[in-house]
Design an enzyme around this catalytic site. Sequence first.
Site, PDB file in Angstrom:
ATOM      1  N   ALA A 465     -10.504 -39.271 -27.836  1.00 37.24           N
ATOM      2  CA  ALA A 465      -9.071 -38.958 -27.925  1.00 37.24           C
ATOM      3  C   ALA A 465      -8.756 -37.696 -27.134  1.00 37.24           C
ATOM      4  O   ALA A 465      -7.754 -37.637 -26.407  1.00 37.24           O
ATOM      5  CB  ALA A 465      -8.668 -38.786 -29.391  1.00 37.24           C
ATOM      6  N   CYS A 552       9.900 -11.392 -30.301  1.00 37.51           N
ATOM      7  CA  CYS A 552       9.517 -12.209 -29.143  1.00 37.51           C
ATOM      8  C   CYS A 552       8.150 -11.755 -28.649  1.00 37.51           C
ATOM      9  O   CYS A 552       7.985 -11.318 -27.507  1.00 37.51           O
ATOM     10  CB  CYS A 552      10.559 -12.088 -28.046  1.00 37.51           C
ATOM     11  SG  CYS A 552      12.209 -12.601 -28.542  1.00 37.51           S
TER      12      CYS A 552
END
Length: 717
Positions: A465, A552
Amino acid sequence: MPALAYCVDAAVAPPPGYVFAGDSSLPSSVLFSGGPPETTIFSSPDSPPTSENMSWSPPLSSSLYKIDGWGAPYFSVNGSGNMAVRPYGTATLPHQKIDLLKIVKKASDPICSGGLGLQLPLIVRFPDVLKNRLESLQSAFDYAIQSQGYGSHYQGVYPVKCNQDRFVVEDIVKFGSSFRFGLEAGSKPELLLAMSCLCKGNSDAFLVCNGFKDAEYISLALIARKLALNTVIVIEQEEEIDLVIDLSKRLFVRPVVGMRAKLRTKHSGHFGSTSGEKGKFGLTTTQILRVVRKLEQADMLDCLQLLHFHIGSQIPSTALLADGVGEAAQIYCELVRLGANMRVIDIGGGLGIDYDGSKSSDSELSVAYGLEEYAAAVVDAVRCVCDCRSVKHPIICSESGRAIVSRHSVLIFEAVSASSYEVPSMSSLELQYLVDGLTDEARVDYQNLSAAAYMGEYKTCLVYADQLKQRCVEKFKDGCLGMEQLAAVDGLCALVAKAVGELDSVRTYHVNLSIFTSIPDFWGIDQLFPIVPIHRLDQRPTVRGVLSDLTCDSDGKIDKFIGGESSLPLHELEGNGSLSGGGGGRYYLGMFLGGAYEEALGGVHNLFGGPSVIRVMQSDGPHSFAVTRTVPGPSCGDVLRVMQHEPELMFETLKHRAEEFGQEDDDGGEGIANSLAMSFRNMPYLASASSCCSETDYNGAVDSGAGDAEQWTYCYA
């Protein structure tokens, strides 16, 4: 057929190597169930059982979050599932416990609803806890002195660097006045505030002057001596003694002098780095002898009366403590032999806090002793050395700031949303669409994945995967794969991970907080603090999460917790936890034991200022508490001023800009002006739409709070 909880191609058995040969068609997808057992939120073997059918209770939450370990005797979980404060420690009566959630509601509810209109985050101070800590420390030393027949007394000082808040320092001076508790300063502004506060304290209380000193600092300390304050100037650097001798003669003041010694004893770890022979402060034995000679030559040897040392913060064990105190006591006795008028041995800081509740000497977050053991070890070490050297027992002084103020305040903040990856379902048509769009190499990876699923080889499924995903990402970067197909591959890989029990189920809870402002030690030195939901502790926490702040900045997250955990057991947010409405979905978290250093060290990263502050004392009101002081957090205008901006001029500039570009509304532009003004007045943090009854009420709360911190003189709840 093996169990795997997603749709796979299981058409034919693969040849060796799992690579399908020739042209293979996809049959109808088969839905498998089961798979490896899912992980739970409990990771330790002695954690509470995880059966979904089992009822939950507050004692189970107390065990899960280790509250009885780090919180005793001041914090516990009450029968309602809320965090409770025991303001008098073990002496707190049942009706005197304070429900922390009720304080938050009182503080944050709008004024029109009977609240105080404060915005979160919020620091809640408990002066009763502060007083109890002082009394407990004094009692521990009094008992050790009495039981060991020690010939002097204990007289502590509070190092104001731990928390310089005016009301904290004033409370300590007031609460400690009866047992001569004093203050320690390490800079000129700290010395000024200590001088002012001690004018209302006990006249015998010490004012210990530490830190680097220039002529102004030393002159200020000598002035304090003139003002009848019991001031001791501690020599940290050898050259300081020359300034003390010179300035004391100019000002006609007979000083009291101390010396800080560099001990050989030190402990390892971050907090031990300030001790030992290579420590930042203090004098070597050679320097001590030179200072003694200079004082003797100036006919001031009688002024030398105190020996100070510091093993390091968070001393882990009483064995290390006794070793360091014993070494310092030998230096003290040597100074007596050399003719100094020694009276006080100042053992510095180091009295540790058990941040994780483990009571272990092997952890930098914990200590293996309590107040009584600490005091007994200190008194015994000094007594034994002085008795052997036939030296009179000195006054014992300590500078235990962290141990005094850490527990007296709680930081409350809110989780405003939570992100999680929803594993998509995938129909056979969607699967067919995905495979049809794959390149030949990616299709081989998919076929290998299908074969591994057929064989029940879960780990191999993960390998293929991941290989499929990486190959598709590269094709997307080359422009050969569309966003829809890339999203489908992501979904398929998530299905595989979920089926084999490897899907990362940890969620990110977004909190209305700046870690850089309110918990800077976590970012700076990886200091961990207990963080716990302050309510819903009668409910099972069903998810694990990390905390992400408003800044931020990628470092603005908490992903390490006490107990060595990388995530925290949390509850699902109710009503999406949104700030936009309701209020029933509010989810409050508390950071405990952060009353020392965090407020002083916090910055204004992203221009997020400090929290609002509320001072709460135990009372006989219906909710057992009274609010005695509130201080709204800094507004946007306040934090802009810190960086030399001028909010008033900024407002005028923006107002004229709106007028210039014709942005006038029906009331002549007043609406825009009012909105701008409100933004400058409000805190930088996210605000709830339900936090005010009207714009007028909200503005009134901000204006009156910012202009008059004394407004809430004594508010019973």
